[in-house]
Scaffold this motif. Sequence first.
Motif, PDB file in Angstrom:
ATOM      1  N   ALA A 108       1.648  15.103   1.045  1.00 16.98           N
ATOM      2  CA  ALA A 108       1.531  13.830   0.566  1.00 16.98           C
ATOM      3  C   ALA A 108       2.820  13.417  -0.527  1.00 16.98           C
ATOM      4  O   ALA A 108       3.181  14.342  -1.267  1.00 16.98           O
ATOM      5  CB  ALA A 108       0.279  13.449  -0.160  1.00 16.98           C
ATOM      6  N   ILE A 109       3.032  12.268  -0.509  1.00 13.18           N
ATOM      7  CA  ILE A 109       4.053  11.772  -1.615  1.00 13.18           C
ATOM      8  C   ILE A 109       3.418  10.599  -2.273  1.00 13.18           C
ATOM      9  O   ILE A 109       3.019   9.674  -1.745  1.00 13.18           O
ATOM     10  CB  ILE A 109       5.363  11.235  -1.049  1.00 13.18           C
ATOM     11  CG1 ILE A 109       5.810  12.333   0.059  1.00 13.18           C
ATOM     12  CG2 ILE A 109       6.524  10.924  -1.910  1.00 13.18           C
ATOM     13  CD1 ILE A 109       7.226  11.932   1.001  1.00 13.18           C
ATOM     14  N   VAL A 110       3.429  10.849  -3.725  1.00 10.05           N
ATOM     15  CA  VAL A 110       2.911   9.863  -4.456  1.00 10.05           C
ATOM     16  C   VAL A 110       3.776   9.368  -5.675  1.00 10.05           C
ATOM     17  O   VAL A 110       4.680  10.056  -5.725  1.00 10.05           O
ATOM     18  CB  VAL A 110       1.378  10.046  -5.171  1.00 10.05           C
ATOM     19  CG1 VAL A 110       0.414  10.419  -3.882  1.00 10.05           C
ATOM     20  CG2 VAL A 110       1.545  11.294  -6.018  1.00 10.05           C
ATOM     21  N   GLY A 111       3.418   8.270  -6.187  1.00 17.26           N
ATOM     22  CA  GLY A 111       4.238   7.842  -7.213  1.00 17.26           C
ATOM     23  C   GLY A 111       4.297   6.415  -7.636  1.00 17.26           C
ATOM     24  O   GLY A 111       3.741   5.670  -6.779  1.00 17.26           O
ATOM     25  N   ALA A 112       5.022   5.949  -8.519  1.00 13.32           N
ATOM     26  CA  ALA A 112       4.844   4.611  -8.889  1.00 13.32           C
ATOM     27  C   ALA A 112       5.735   3.706  -7.772  1.00 13.32           C
ATOM     28  O   ALA A 112       6.470   4.476  -7.137  1.00 13.32           O
ATOM     29  CB  ALA A 112       5.664   4.383 -10.347  1.00 13.32           C
ATOM     30  N   THR A 113       5.352   2.446  -7.957  1.00 13.68           N
ATOM     31  CA  THR A 113       6.095   1.302  -7.068  1.00 13.68           C
ATOM     32  C   THR A 113       7.650   1.609  -7.381  1.00 13.68           C
ATOM     33  O   THR A 113       7.935   1.398  -8.447  1.00 13.68           O
ATOM     34  CB  THR A 113       5.618  -0.083  -7.143  1.00 13.68           C
ATOM     35  OG1 THR A 113       4.200   0.056  -6.855  1.00 13.68           O
ATOM     36  CG2 THR A 113       6.448  -0.889  -6.131  1.00 13.68           C
ATOM     37  N   GLY A 114       8.505   1.748  -6.405  1.00 13.81           N
ATOM     38  CA  GLY A 114       9.925   1.889  -6.407  1.00 13.81           C
ATOM     39  C   GLY A 114      10.342   3.151  -6.729  1.00 13.81           C
ATOM     40  O   GLY A 114      11.520   3.515  -7.190  1.00 13.81           O
ATOM     41  N   SER A 124      -6.322  13.769  -1.326  1.00 15.04           N
ATOM     42  CA  SER A 124      -6.702  14.768  -2.170  1.00 15.04           C
ATOM     43  C   SER A 124      -6.915  16.113  -1.495  1.00 15.04           C
ATOM     44  O   SER A 124      -6.777  17.095  -2.216  1.00 15.04           O
ATOM     45  CB  SER A 124      -8.082  14.276  -2.767  1.00 15.04           C
ATOM     46  OG  SER A 124      -8.804  14.143  -1.812  1.00 15.04           O
ATOM     47  N   ASP A 125      -7.115  16.160  -0.194  1.00 13.53           N
ATOM     48  CA  ASP A 125      -6.965  17.005   0.677  1.00 13.53           C
ATOM     49  C   ASP A 125      -5.807  17.751   1.119  1.00 13.53           C
ATOM     50  O   ASP A 125      -5.889  18.477   2.143  1.00 13.53           O
ATOM     51  CB  ASP A 125      -8.338  16.981   1.712  1.00 13.53           C
ATOM     52  CG  ASP A 125      -7.915  15.745   2.538  1.00 13.53           C
ATOM     53  OD1 ASP A 125      -6.973  14.898   2.267  1.00 13.53           O
ATOM     54  OD2 ASP A 125      -8.656  15.774   3.621  1.00 13.53           O
ATOM     55  N   ALA A 126      -4.527  17.035   0.959  1.00 19.06           N
ATOM     56  CA  ALA A 126      -3.365  17.545   1.258  1.00 19.06           C
ATOM     57  C   ALA A 126      -3.137  18.810   1.156  1.00 19.06           C
ATOM     58  O   ALA A 126      -3.495  19.421  -0.063  1.00 19.06           O
ATOM     59  CB  ALA A 126      -2.371  16.413   0.831  1.00 19.06           C
ATOM     60  N   ASP A 127      -2.238  19.391   1.892  1.00 20.31           N
ATOM     61  CA  ASP A 127      -1.700  20.777   1.770  1.00 20.31           C
ATOM     62  C   ASP A 127      -0.784  20.957   0.571  1.00 20.31           C
ATOM     63  O   ASP A 127      -0.812  21.947  -0.291  1.00 20.31           O
ATOM     64  CB  ASP A 127      -1.326  21.387   3.193  1.00 20.31           C
ATOM     65  CG  ASP A 127      -2.254  21.808   4.209  1.00 20.31           C
ATOM     66  OD1 ASP A 127      -3.265  22.341   3.980  1.00 20.31           O
ATOM     67  OD2 ASP A 127      -1.992  20.817   4.795  1.00 20.31           O
ATOM     68  N   ARG A 128      -0.101  19.725   0.283  1.00 13.69           N
ATOM     69  CA  ARG A 128       0.940  19.562  -0.814  1.00 13.69           C
ATOM     70  C   ARG A 128       1.183  18.442  -1.150  1.00 13.69           C
ATOM     71  O   ARG A 128       1.206  17.522  -0.335  1.00 13.69           O
ATOM     72  CB  ARG A 128       2.055  20.564  -0.407  1.00 13.69           C
ATOM     73  CG  ARG A 128       3.216  20.110  -1.387  1.00 13.69           C
ATOM     74  CD  ARG A 128       4.537  20.850  -1.236  1.00 13.69           C
ATOM     75  NE  ARG A 128       4.671  22.406  -1.074  1.00 13.69           N
ATOM     76  CZ  ARG A 128       5.798  23.042  -0.951  1.00 13.69           C
ATOM     77  NH1 ARG A 128       6.800  22.382  -0.979  1.00 13.69           N
ATOM     78  NH2 ARG A 128       5.571  24.538  -0.936  1.00 13.69           N
ATOM     79  N   ILE A 129       1.185  18.379  -2.378  1.00 10.41           N
ATOM     80  CA  ILE A 129       1.389  16.796  -2.916  1.00 10.41           C
ATOM     81  C   ILE A 129       2.579  16.811  -3.663  1.00 10.41           C
ATOM     82  O   ILE A 129       2.740  17.557  -4.757  1.00 10.41           O
ATOM     83  CB  ILE A 129       0.485  16.129  -3.686  1.00 10.41           C
ATOM     84  CG1 ILE A 129      -0.983  16.411  -2.765  1.00 10.41           C
ATOM     85  CG2 ILE A 129       0.478  14.766  -4.305  1.00 10.41           C
ATOM     86  CD1 ILE A 129      -2.119  15.754  -3.761  1.00 10.41           C
ATOM     87  N   TYR A 130       3.507  15.926  -3.506  1.00 11.27           N
ATOM     88  CA  TYR A 130       4.771  15.558  -4.268  1.00 11.27           C
ATOM     89  C   TYR A 130       4.799  14.396  -5.290  1.00 11.27           C
ATOM     90  O   TYR A 130       4.093  13.501  -4.817  1.00 11.27           O
ATOM     91  CB  TYR A 130       5.937  15.395  -3.358  1.00 11.27           C
ATOM     92  CG  TYR A 130       6.746  16.603  -2.879  1.00 11.27           C
ATOM     93  CD1 TYR A 130       7.367  17.664  -3.707  1.00 11.27           C
ATOM     94  CD2 TYR A 130       6.510  17.010  -1.453  1.00 11.27           C
ATOM     95  CE1 TYR A 130       8.315  18.627  -3.141  1.00 11.27           C
ATOM     96  CE2 TYR A 130       6.902  18.320  -1.162  1.00 11.27           C
ATOM     97  CZ  TYR A 130       7.714  19.260  -1.771  1.00 11.27           C
ATOM     98  OH  TYR A 130       8.398  20.231  -1.598  1.00 11.27           O
ATOM     99  N   VAL A 131       5.119  14.153  -6.300  1.00 12.54           N
ATOM    100  CA  VAL A 131       5.077  13.361  -7.291  1.00 12.54           C
ATOM    101  C   VAL A 131       6.355  12.766  -7.565  1.00 12.54           C
ATOM    102  O   VAL A 131       7.127  13.537  -8.070  1.00 12.54           O
ATOM    103  CB  VAL A 131       4.150  13.446  -8.815  1.00 12.54           C
ATOM    104  CG1 VAL A 131       4.039  12.249  -9.572  1.00 12.54           C
ATOM    105  CG2 VAL A 131       2.786  14.237  -8.298  1.00 12.54           C
ATOM    106  N   LEU A 132       6.736  11.492  -7.228  1.00 13.03           N
ATOM    107  CA  LEU A 132       8.079  10.944  -7.494  1.00 13.03           C
ATOM    108  C   LEU A 132       8.144  10.176  -8.639  1.00 13.03           C
ATOM    109  O   LEU A 132       7.142   9.537  -8.888  1.00 13.03           O
ATOM    110  CB  LEU A 132       8.622  10.104  -6.327  1.00 13.03           C
ATOM    111  CG  LEU A 132       8.969  10.958  -4.853  1.00 13.03           C
ATOM    112  CD1 LEU A 132       9.421  10.040  -4.006  1.00 13.03           C
ATOM    113  CD2 LEU A 132       9.790  12.074  -5.314  1.00 13.03           C
TER     114      LEU A 132
END
Length: 597
Positions: free
Chosen positions: A390-396, A556-564
């Motif tokens: 997964a990739i999460v982060g603020a808009t933009g 929440s159940d992803a194997d890995r999460i990246y925060v941008l």
Amino acid sequence: MKIRLFDRKKNESKLPFFTPQDLVNIRWFWNNYLVQRTPWLLIVLGLILVQGVAYQQFLSLTESGLRVIFDEGVITDLIQVCAIVFGLFTVRAVTSYVVPRLSTWLAASAVMEMRRDLIEHMMTFDLSYFDRTSPGETILRLVSQAEGLSSFVGQATVNAVRDFVTVIIVSGYLIYKAPVLFASALVIAPAIILILQFVSHNIKMVQRSAENALGAYMNTLEETVNGMRTVKISNQERFEEERLLRSTSEIRALAIRLQAAQATVMPAIDIASAFAYALVIGFGGYMAISPSYDIDGAAIIAFLIGLVMVFDPLRNLAKFFTQLQASLILLDGVNGMNRIKPTITDVEKPLESFDTTGEILLSDVTFAYSPESPLFDKLSMEFRAGERTAIVGATGSGKTTILSLISRLYEIESGKITIGGTNIQDIRISNLRESFSVVAQDIVIFNASLWENIKYVRPQSTDEEIWEAAEAAEIADLIRSRGDMPLGPKGAQLSGGQKQRIAIARAFLRKAPILLLDEATSALDQRTEERVKRALARLAEGKTTIIVAHRLSAISDADRIYVLDQGRAVESGTHQELLDIGGLYHGMYSTQKGEYH
């Protein structure tokens, strides 16, 4: 600013009648769409020559008929002349029917092929072209300008050739009969040339402005229609009405200016023609009276009729050349699409296959939508094979952009993106993109049935496969209730959740090995989201899955999460690992925590 505008107009006034770009555009259209129709064009030209000869013969017979009346008085000869004249005009009437029909067919066929090629070429454009170009501009080129070009080539140009041939044949006959008298009529030629030269560049400038104004109007109209829900709920109907009326007023003003520029040609030519007629009548009358010249009254009358037959086509030719200047702008606009070259293309010998089950790596990737707005600077990420990342982060922050770069919708500036160890730039673009199933936030829905919308991503699918995909996406019941009813423009009759379930059904149907989910559950209520998440989990089994999400409950159940953050991967790990770090992800989770209770 005024000085710069004046200088621009001054420079434009010095342009030749045909600019180098005009000649390039004409050669492009001729070589690609007309030259292969040369046999048919020669037939049209032959029929036009028949029309011109018919006019010349009519002129000769008119002179003979006048002599019968004035000198011989033989009724049988007069009847014979009248019969031949009637036959000539019958021939001209037949050719006048065949030539427009044939020329319109040729022009329409040529423009249809041109549209086909431009549409095919447009499909190769980079996504960035559609990001920076309004739909109105593209529609203007493929619809309005192409249609205007078809009318000009099929009707105006053929009529101009007919008029030109008539002028040449009839003028040749008049020169043969009375060269001195014809030379006296040519005094108006320089005036006509100067008038055309003066008017042509102004017409080009106004036509270019008119096309820009029309494109802006079409774009404004599209924005208003597509955003009508927002317009009405914001009570901004009057604002949009005024905005559209301003655009139409500008188009009206430019149309009046264009007509005014064209209208100066005809009166000027009429005045010049009147001067030539007066000169010919005076000098011709003197020649008929004077014993020094071997010419009679019948010849003078026939000559004057011949001048009418020359000057009327000349007026039409002058009008044609003013239309030509406007049409050259249309041709340049249409060919402008052809001159656009995509930057994302296949290498010389692209790979047809690659390891779609391998890991996806971004290595020191640098990318910017524009030099003023850099996004990624040496970004590195790893998406392991068969796992859900997964990739999460603020808009933009660049979440969706990563999906676009992996699928080569945009080209990276430096670095490397590999799938299974193969650089994606070495893979044939069509094969690369066939390896992805996509559920995007901005799903495109066509004004067709639900069934056809799902089938769109894989037209060769069986009915069983489509039903299976629809059941998995929780949308089969809606298909049964709606049947073949269209969904309205852009799926206006569906809710946001229904649109996204169509996208999910498409992903099931496509069965690609790599799954890209961009806010796949953002428009779903909590109950529906849970059902769709289970469906997506089944869909993702054994596939490399990349999830872009704003709602952390979806990953929440992803194997890995990246925060941008601002184009950088500042954190990575599992949901629990990131919470334990207490960094940016922990803050985002705390903000949304209320949603999970």
